[in-house]
Write an enzyme that holds these catalytic residues in place. Structure first.
Site, short mmCIF file in Angstrom:
data_model
loop_
_atom_site.label_atom_id
_atom_site.label_comp_id
_atom_site.label_asym_id
_atom_site.label_seq_id
_atom_site.Cartn_x
_atom_site.Cartn_y
_atom_site.Cartn_z
N ASP A 126 59.84 9.87 105.48
CA ASP A 126 59.16 8.93 104.59
C ASP A 126 58.69 9.61 103.29
OD1 ASP A 126 59.54 7.49 106.90
OD2 ASP A 126 57.45 7.60 107.52
N GLY A 159 55.85 -0.79 108.99
CA GLY A 159 57.01 0.09 109.17
C GLY A 159 57.71 0.38 107.85
C1 GLA Z 1 58.27 6.68 111.13
C2 GLA Z 1 58.08 8.17 110.88
C3 GLA Z 1 59.37 8.82 110.40
C4 GLA Z 1 60.53 8.46 111.32
C5 GLA Z 1 60.58 6.97 111.59
C6 GLA Z 1 61.63 6.59 112.60
O1 GLA Z 1 58.54 6.05 109.93
O2 GLA Z 1 57.07 8.37 109.92
O3 GLA Z 1 59.18 10.21 110.30
O4 GLA Z 1 60.50 9.22 112.49
O5 GLA Z 1 59.33 6.49 112.05
O6 GLA Z 1 62.88 6.83 112.11
#
Ligand code: GLA
Length: 400
Positions: free
Chosen positions: A184, A133
């Site tokens: 991201d 994550g």
């Molecule tokens: C992942 C996705 C992002 C966002 C997050 C939750 O990291 O790649 O675009 O949606 O989850 O905030």
């Protein structure tokens, strides 16, 4: 207690150059570096056209590249099995599987955007934990985008970075098939050291991807960001992320608004479907919590930030239902052990938590989480210190 170190940038760049030479028998002409990220607050709000507040990590991916004259592409990684080979003219969604799709997808999307990307040899290596994550996929995409700039002799200025962010987002959504938002890639390409990046995805207001630095002032406040990777596997292509997105779109359609950014809490509370109502309530309240956090940062009100973190976690646990027992234990234990606030971070269903902790409590909080995991019978987590770091860049250019 396991802490994942970011590593020394010069050593990592040397390591990827050496590995490139061993794999392909020549020196790379460019090395791109791109950081992973941790989100302070604003989860699943990006594709709902809301606000997010991530920081870039010191942990990064390095991509070494050299052009080829025959249009072939070779992609390898020191962290992944299954190197990929193909041809630049054949790149298209559906032609590349697995981790290499994120790298090949960037080359495809940059060509779609008009860059004359040739065949290349690519080798990647980095320290962003995979599947935690922490945006290892965005770090991979953005490092390849920078390396491609180096190969093409393109200066990655502010305007180019915007185009690269769009290409990296297309690589992830269209080539790798992960229906994510744009947080991201945007933070990896635009962050500044010492700051969080407030990103606004409001398309209707013409602000899609508009970003500004928000100074954090962690050091003067004696605070640090502790990230705990639960090691519970996290994949955004397995359908649960897409299911949340579909519920949000259903809520917006039922309310007659283009996205939940335009929805009021009162309107959301009137939605008939219980699950859809709770999903939408998370988004609308979470966007407000991003605003509250930015205001609290301006005032240095860390207690207010701590309570925004707590409310955000409860909302993700109960309304959006993307937490898991390991994340709940990490968050609860961090606060009991002295964190000002803690929450799960990222896409959810595993992955990492983030805690705002007095710097002298950093190791004690990590140790308390380790002990709580043992007591609960969970596998050992790993931790890292999230020092807000600079955006992606060309390594060689940055060193000159
Ligand atoms: C992942 C996705 C992002 C966002 C997050 C939750 O990291 O790649 O675009 O949606 O989850 O905030």
């Amino acid at each position: 207690m396991a802490f994942v170190e970011a590593g020394d940038p010069a050593e990592l760049a040397d390591a990827v150059r050496t590995a490139f030479a061993e794999a392909y028998g020549g020196a790379p002409t460019a090395v791109g570096r791109a950081p992973g990220r941790v989100n302070l607050i604003g989860e699943h709000t990006d594709y709902n056209r809301g606000l997010v507040l991530p920081v870039s990590l010191p942990h990064a991916t390095y991509a070494a590249a050299a052009p080829r004259v025959d249009g072939r592409i070779r992609i390898g990684s020191l962290e992944q099995a299954d190197p990929w080979t193909g041809s630049v003219d054949d790149l298209a969604p559906g032609t590349v599987d697995g981790w290499a799709a994120y790298a090949a997808g960037v080359l495809w999307a940059m060509r779609e955007d008009g860059y004359d990307v040739p065949g290349v040899d690519l080798l990647v290596h980095g320290t962003v934990p995979l599947g935690a994550g922490l945006s290892s996929s965005a770090a991979l995409e953005c490092s390849v985008a920078l390396a491609a700039c180096g190969v093409l002799g393109v200066d990655p200025d502010a305007a180019v970075r915007r185009r690269l962010a769009a290409a990296c987002i297309r690589a992830e959504t269209e080539m790798a098939g992960a229906p994510t938002g744009g947080m991201d890639q945007t933070v990896s390409l635009l962050a500044s050291a010492g700051s969080a990046l407030l990103i606004d995805f409001d398309v209707a207001a013409g602000r899609d991807g508009a970003a500004r630095d928000v100074a954090l002032g962690l050091d003067p406040a004696g605070l640090a960001l502790l990230v705990t990777d639960t090691r519970v596997s996290h994949a955004l292509v397995d359908g649960r992320y897409a299911a949340r997105r579909a519920d949000c779109e259903a809520a917006a359609a039922a309310l007659g608004v283009p996205s939940l950014r335009q929805a009021s809490l009162a309107a959301v509370e009137g939605l008939e479907n219980d699950r859809v109502r709770r999903r939408a309530r998370h988004i609308v309240t979470e966007i407000d919590r991003v605003r509250d956090t930015v205001a609290a940062l301006d005032e240095g009100d860390w207690q207010a930030i701590g309570s925004a973190f707590r409310d955000s976690h409860v909302s993700m646990r109960d309304d959006f239902e993307i937490s898991c027992p390991e994340l709940d234990v990490a968050v609860t234990t961090a606060v009991e052990a002295g964190a000002v606030g803690a929450r799960m971070t990222g896409g959810g269903f595993g992955g990492s938590s983030i805690a705002l902790v007095p710097v002298e409590r950093l190791e004690a909080v990590a140790r308390a989480i380790d002990a709580a995991f043992v007591a609960a019978g969970f596998g050992a987590p790993q931790h890292l210190r999230a020092v807000p770091s600079a955006a992606a860049d060309l390594v060689d250019a940055a060193e000159v």
